[in-house]
Design a protein around this motif. Structure first.
Motif, PDB file in Angstrom:
ATOM      1  N   ARG A 213      33.748  49.224  40.224  1.00 19.43           N
ATOM      2  CA  ARG A 213      34.956  48.730  39.555  1.00 19.43           C
ATOM      3  C   ARG A 213      35.999  48.374  40.581  1.00 19.43           C
ATOM      4  O   ARG A 213      36.080  48.980  41.646  1.00 19.43           O
TER       5      ARG A 213
ATOM      6  N   LEU B 196      40.291  47.536  40.967  1.00 18.87           N
ATOM      7  CA  LEU B 196      41.590  47.660  40.302  1.00 18.87           C
ATOM      8  C   LEU B 196      42.184  46.260  40.107  1.00 18.87           C
ATOM      9  O   LEU B 196      42.295  45.484  41.062  1.00 18.87           O
TER      10      LEU B 196
ATOM     11  N   PHE C 267      40.895  48.911  35.554  1.00 14.87           N
ATOM     12  CA  PHE C 267      39.794  48.472  36.410  1.00 14.87           C
ATOM     13  C   PHE C 267      38.871  47.560  35.600  1.00 14.87           C
ATOM     14  O   PHE C 267      38.709  47.751  34.396  1.00 14.87           O
TER      15      PHE C 267
END
Lengths: 207, 250
Positions: free
Chosen positions: A70, A72, A78
């Protein structure tokens, strides 16, 4: 029977993890870098199908693996991708046809919201994924497959014990919508599958 | 799956080399399941045991890596594609994977090799299923009769004819019964059992003991001979409940 036992053991492990994290959090909080940009996770999952569908009634599902990454994109948000795989042995041919075993793969685009901030040692996250599911079947010597659309929702409790490393438990649910053509009375049975999949794993954070 | 290479030289000779990359076998459709539904019906509508029902697909395939047209032998590939069991009313529904290159789909009801085989009942082989219409991934099989295997008598009585010799052949199924549900099937049925014999002019009766599913019909082929064949006929003789058997008079 074996799957039920390992599933119960998994639930026990998850409960133990929650208790340990809760205890550790009470003992004192350590400030962490809060500029996490990317995180990767790998976890051991204990999937369990339920409901009136071919997967829950015809298979003994084995434990599997879940990998995700993931990035941000906004404070507390995310986005990324998730891949998971587990296998199942057919225990009731009457329900599914003459299949020996199947490998089940889920691939999702995921969005995750951090309920507790990244600067905390303990964080709680919830996520949603939409993507593709592939059931690869083995019949004696021949292979074939079913596929379809799938969505997932999860709730994860993460514990960072250093800036770049952490552990987590995740409670996830998959809803599979398969493109199987069959007799009208079997459509619901073969086109929908529900899987509850708790998992426990490690997380790597990069900045 | 094969790759064919055709070469032609300057003199016009054509050479055909055909190679196949892998051996062929039954394969299955993605994203498809079939349902095969039907009913077995007992003689006099009695309640039935739960018979195991198995569905199979079969086909002839080339097994050699090198394929030479007309020379390479084929081999039969048979796969179990689904299994179920019948209810006390005789209803069954088998969910199967869907073969895509089969020649035949057939059912074996109460197969002897099955662990749930029910003693004293015949095995039914229901053939020609893939010739039936496939409605919404479902084959609907016509109702087939089944009866408990019982001891029965076939009686031949001489009543009016006193001078001809009767030569006969009984054909019937005992423990295995083959049923072809293909509406266009015109071939001869394969009978499991055949018993032949003759009745000379001075003999008035002959009794043959049989083990046969209750209620089944017998095929009776006979000739009347007296300085050559006078009459020749192939008839079906139904089960007679009152005499627990079959009777032919001539």
């Amino acid at each position: 029977m074996g799957t039920d036992l390992s599933f119960k053991k998994g639930i026990l492990l998850v409960s133990l993890f929650f208790n340990l994290v809760s205890l550790k959090a009470q003992m004192g909080k350590k400030e962490m870098d809060d500029n996490v940009l990317v995180e990767f996770g790998i976890s051991y999952m204990l999937p369990k199908a339920y409901g009136d569908n071919f997967l829950s009634q015809g298979y003994d599902i084995r434990n599997g693996i879940n990998v995700d990454g993931r990035i941000l994109v906004a404070p507390k948000w995310f986005v990324g991708a998730q891949w998971s795989q587990f296998k199942g042995d057919v225990i009731d041919m009457e329900k599914v046809g003459a299949i020996e075993k199947s490998g089940i793969t889920h691939i999702y685009a995921v969005a995750t919201y951090t309920i507790l901030g990244n600067d905390k040692q303990v964080s709680v996250r919830t996520g949603f994924g939409a993507g593709y599911v592939l059931y690869r079947h083995k019949q004696s010597t021949t292979k074939f497959m079913d596929d379809g659309f799938s969505v997932a929702a999860n709730l994860a409790l993460c514990y960072r014990f250093s800036n770049s490393l952490g552990v987590f438990v995740k409670l996830e649910h998959y809803w599979d919508f398969l493109n199987i053509d069959t007799a009208p009375e079997l459509e619901t049975f073969f086109r929908n599958a529900q899987i509850f999949a708790p998992s426990i794993g490690i997380k790597v954070y990069t900045f | 799956m094969g790759v064919y290479l055709v070469c032609m030289n300057k003199n016009g000779f054509i050479l055909l080399f055909a190679f196949i990359a892998c051996s062929c076998e039954l394969s299955y459709e993605d994203n498809r399941r079939l349902s095969i539904m039907g009913q077995v019906k007992a003689f006099e509508n009695e309640s039935l045991p739960n018979f195991p029902v198995e569905a199979y697909a079969s086909g002839e395939f080339i097994k050699s890596i090198l394929f030479l047209p007309g020379l390479t032998p084929t081999q039969e590939d048979v796969d179990l594609i689904g299994a179920s069991s019948s209810t006390p009313e005789g209803n069954y529904g088998v969910t199967t994977i869907s073969p895509e290159n089969q020649e035949f789909i057939y059912l074996i009801i109460n197969g002897k090799e099955n662990r749930d085989y029910v003693d004293d009942w015949p095995t039914l082989a229901v053939k020609g299923i893939n010739s039936l219409p496939l409605n919404g991934s479902r084959y609907e099989i016509p109702t087939v009769a089944i009866g408990r295997i019982e001891d029965a008598r076939f009686e031949i009585h001489r009543t009016t004819n006193t001078q001809d010799t009767l030569v006969y052949l009984l054909q019937y199924d005992s423990s295995i019964k083959e049923i072809n549900v293909d509406p266009s099937f015109v071939g001869n049925k394969n009978w499991e059992m055949e018993i032949g014999g003759e009745l000379m002019p001075l003999e008035v009766e002959n009794v043959v003991s049989l083990k046969i599913p209750e209620g089944d019909t017998i095929r009776f082929y006979y000739s009347l001979i007296n300085d050559g064949i006078l009459t020749e006929e192939n008839i079906k003789i139904p089960y007679n409940l009152e005499t627990n058997g079959y009777r032919f008079e001539f």
